[in-house]
Design a protein around this motif. Structure first.
Motif, short mmCIF file in Angstrom:
data_model
loop_
_atom_site.label_atom_id
_atom_site.label_comp_id
_atom_site.label_asym_id
_atom_site.label_seq_id
_atom_site.Cartn_x
_atom_site.Cartn_y
_atom_site.Cartn_z
N ASP A 85 20.88 -6.81 -0.93
CA ASP A 85 21.80 -7.00 -2.05
C ASP A 85 21.08 -7.11 -3.39
N MET A 86 20.13 -6.21 -3.62
CA MET A 86 19.37 -6.18 -4.87
C MET A 86 19.76 -4.95 -5.67
N LYS A 87 19.76 -5.10 -6.98
CA LYS A 87 20.17 -4.01 -7.86
C LYS A 87 19.03 -3.01 -8.06
N THR A 88 19.39 -1.74 -8.15
CA THR A 88 18.41 -0.70 -8.45
C THR A 88 18.80 0.00 -9.75
N GLY A 89 17.79 0.52 -10.41
CA GLY A 89 18.00 1.29 -11.63
C GLY A 89 17.51 2.71 -11.42
N LEU A 90 16.64 3.18 -12.30
CA LEU A 90 16.10 4.53 -12.20
C LEU A 90 15.11 4.62 -11.05
N LEU A 91 15.41 5.45 -10.07
CA LEU A 91 14.52 5.70 -8.94
C LEU A 91 14.10 7.16 -8.99
N ALA A 92 12.90 7.39 -9.50
CA ALA A 92 12.41 8.76 -9.62
C ALA A 92 12.31 9.41 -8.23
N ASP A 93 12.48 10.71 -8.19
CA ASP A 93 12.32 11.45 -6.94
C ASP A 93 10.83 11.55 -6.62
N THR A 94 10.38 10.79 -5.63
CA THR A 94 8.96 10.80 -5.28
C THR A 94 8.58 11.99 -4.39
N GLU A 95 9.56 12.78 -4.00
CA GLU A 95 9.40 14.10 -3.37
C GLU A 95 8.80 14.07 -1.97
N TYR A 96 7.62 13.50 -1.80
CA TYR A 96 6.96 13.56 -0.49
C TYR A 96 7.76 12.80 0.55
N ASN A 101 15.41 -5.56 -24.20
CA ASN A 101 15.35 -6.33 -22.96
C ASN A 101 13.92 -6.42 -22.45
N ILE A 102 13.47 -7.65 -22.16
CA ILE A 102 12.10 -7.86 -21.70
C ILE A 102 12.04 -8.38 -20.27
N PHE A 103 12.74 -9.48 -19.98
CA PHE A 103 12.61 -10.14 -18.67
C PHE A 103 13.96 -10.68 -18.23
N TYR A 104 14.27 -10.44 -16.94
CA TYR A 104 15.46 -11.00 -16.31
C TYR A 104 15.02 -11.58 -14.98
N GLY A 105 15.10 -12.91 -14.87
CA GLY A 105 14.58 -13.53 -13.65
C GLY A 105 15.31 -14.80 -13.29
N TYR A 120 3.12 6.60 -8.73
CA TYR A 120 4.39 6.02 -9.15
C TYR A 120 4.28 4.51 -9.30
N MET A 121 5.05 3.98 -10.23
CA MET A 121 5.09 2.56 -10.51
C MET A 121 6.41 1.99 -10.02
N PHE A 122 6.32 0.89 -9.28
CA PHE A 122 7.51 0.17 -8.82
C PHE A 122 7.58 -1.15 -9.57
N PHE A 123 8.71 -1.43 -10.19
CA PHE A 123 8.82 -2.67 -10.96
C PHE A 123 10.28 -3.03 -11.16
N ASP A 124 10.50 -4.24 -11.63
CA ASP A 124 11.84 -4.71 -11.97
C ASP A 124 12.06 -4.48 -13.46
N ASP A 125 13.04 -3.66 -13.77
CA ASP A 125 13.34 -3.32 -15.16
C ASP A 125 14.58 -4.10 -15.60
N TYR A 126 14.35 -5.33 -16.05
CA TYR A 126 15.40 -6.21 -16.54
C TYR A 126 16.55 -6.33 -15.52
N GLY A 127 16.16 -6.69 -14.29
CA GLY A 127 17.17 -6.93 -13.25
C GLY A 127 17.51 -5.75 -12.39
N GLU A 128 16.78 -4.62 -12.54
CA GLU A 128 17.02 -3.44 -11.73
C GLU A 128 15.70 -2.92 -11.16
N LEU A 129 15.62 -2.80 -9.85
CA LEU A 129 14.42 -2.25 -9.22
C LEU A 129 14.31 -0.77 -9.57
N SER A 130 13.12 -0.39 -10.06
CA SER A 130 12.93 0.98 -10.56
C SER A 130 11.64 1.57 -10.03
#
Length: 322
Positions: free
Chosen positions: A120-131, A67-71, A162-172
């Protein structure tokens, strides 16, 4: 092999791979959605008479089952010739809207989750940013700017990048240390040209000045940290910003030291032209080897542009030291 699909969102999905002679896929580390620009040849013998593309249609790009791009289609340009130009963005494009938010004692990832849920946007892996950010009051601000402010505060106070990006239709949200690629770019490896830029013009500061409004005294407290040697060399480059009202003196001093460590340096960026590899996107942490410049280290990919033209796949990278 590339696969390009258009979903009209009415039950019809078209495979247009054979109709696309060229495309460009761009990612930026911050400030913009990923984009896909492609040319479709209309009236091709392989094209169904009922084929159509409309604003809002979903475009999916895959390569070798990856998977490369979902837009979503945002622009369609046609003319007398046989080509149709289409521009699509991933869902980060919808974060360019403005709204008002008040956050207290939440992490950057929790902010991403709340905004995503509200819109109403989809999320994927959201790392624990801790602070946990003590407070953020954002009135009529761009949603994307709110998210990046939260990530910047995390970097300043916690040290995590940390990097914020859309991972094939999921905010990560992912730590850049988890986005290392396992191959080298540089001498004898993909690269065929490069450029080096050194600058103090953009994000370099040698004097950090933080103010805090003191409600008890009714005065404004000022905290300053500077590098006199660098001021003598470069002139005074001052960063002036407000501290949260809940921060104590020790926390403000910590913020001064963190900002000085991040900002008080000449910014170096490298541009690389290389044979394309779709494992590389903005936000990746990539090892670069260029003997002529004495470089053998990891760089963060700020901008990445992949271009497919006929049987040729190239990429242009803008890199910076972290």
């Amino acid at each position: 092999m590339l696969e390009i699909l258009i979903d009209n969102r009415n039950g019809k999905v078209w495979n247009i791979t054979s109709l696309v002679p060229s495309l460009t896929y761009k990612t930026k580390r911050s400030g913009a959605a990923s984009s896909l620009d492609l040319t479709v040849i209309k009236g091709s013998q392989y094209q169904s008479a009922s084929f159509e593309v409309n604003s809002g249609d979903v475009i999916r790009l895959r390569h070798d089952d990856r998977n490369i791009f979902y837009g979503y289609v945002f622009e369609i340009n046609t003319g007398k010739d046989e080509s149709v130009s289409i521009k699509a963005y991933d869902q980060i494009r919808y974060l360019l809207a403005n709204d008002t938010y008040v956050f207290r004692d939440v992490t950057a990832s929790q902010i991403v989750k709340r905004i995503a849920d509200d819109f109403d946007m989809k999320t994927g892996l959201l790392a624990d940013t801790e602070y946990k950010i003590p407070s953020m009051i954002e009135d009529n601000k761009k949603l994307l700017d709110i998210i990046y402010k939260a990530l910047d505060l995390t970097l300043i106070h916690k040290g995590g990048n940390y990097m914020f990006f859309d991972d094939y239709g999921e905010l990560s949200v992912r730590n850049i240390q988890d986005m290392k690629v396992d191959f080298v770019i540089g001498d004898y490896s993909l690269m065929y040209d490069y450029g080096l830029k050194r600058s103090i013009d953009g994000d370099t500061y040698n004097r950090i000045k933080i103010y805090q409004d003191n409600k008890q005294t009714g005065k404004r407290d000022i905290h300053i940290l500077q590098d006199s040697a660098n001021i003598a060399k470069w002139g005074r480059l001052q960063l002036y910003q407000q501290a949260d009202e809940k921060m104590n003196t020790a926390q403000i001093n910590e913020q001064l030291n963190q900002l000085m460590a991040l900002k008080n340096r000449e910014q170096k960026s490298i541009s690389i032209d290389a044979i394309g590899d779709l494992r590389v996107r903005a936000g990746c942490f990539i090892p670069v080897v260029i003997k002529e410049l004495g470089i053998n280290q990891y760089f963060l990919v700020d901008d990445c542009s992949h271009k497919f033209d006929a049987d040729t796949h190239t990429m242009k990278l803008e890199l910076r030291v972290v």
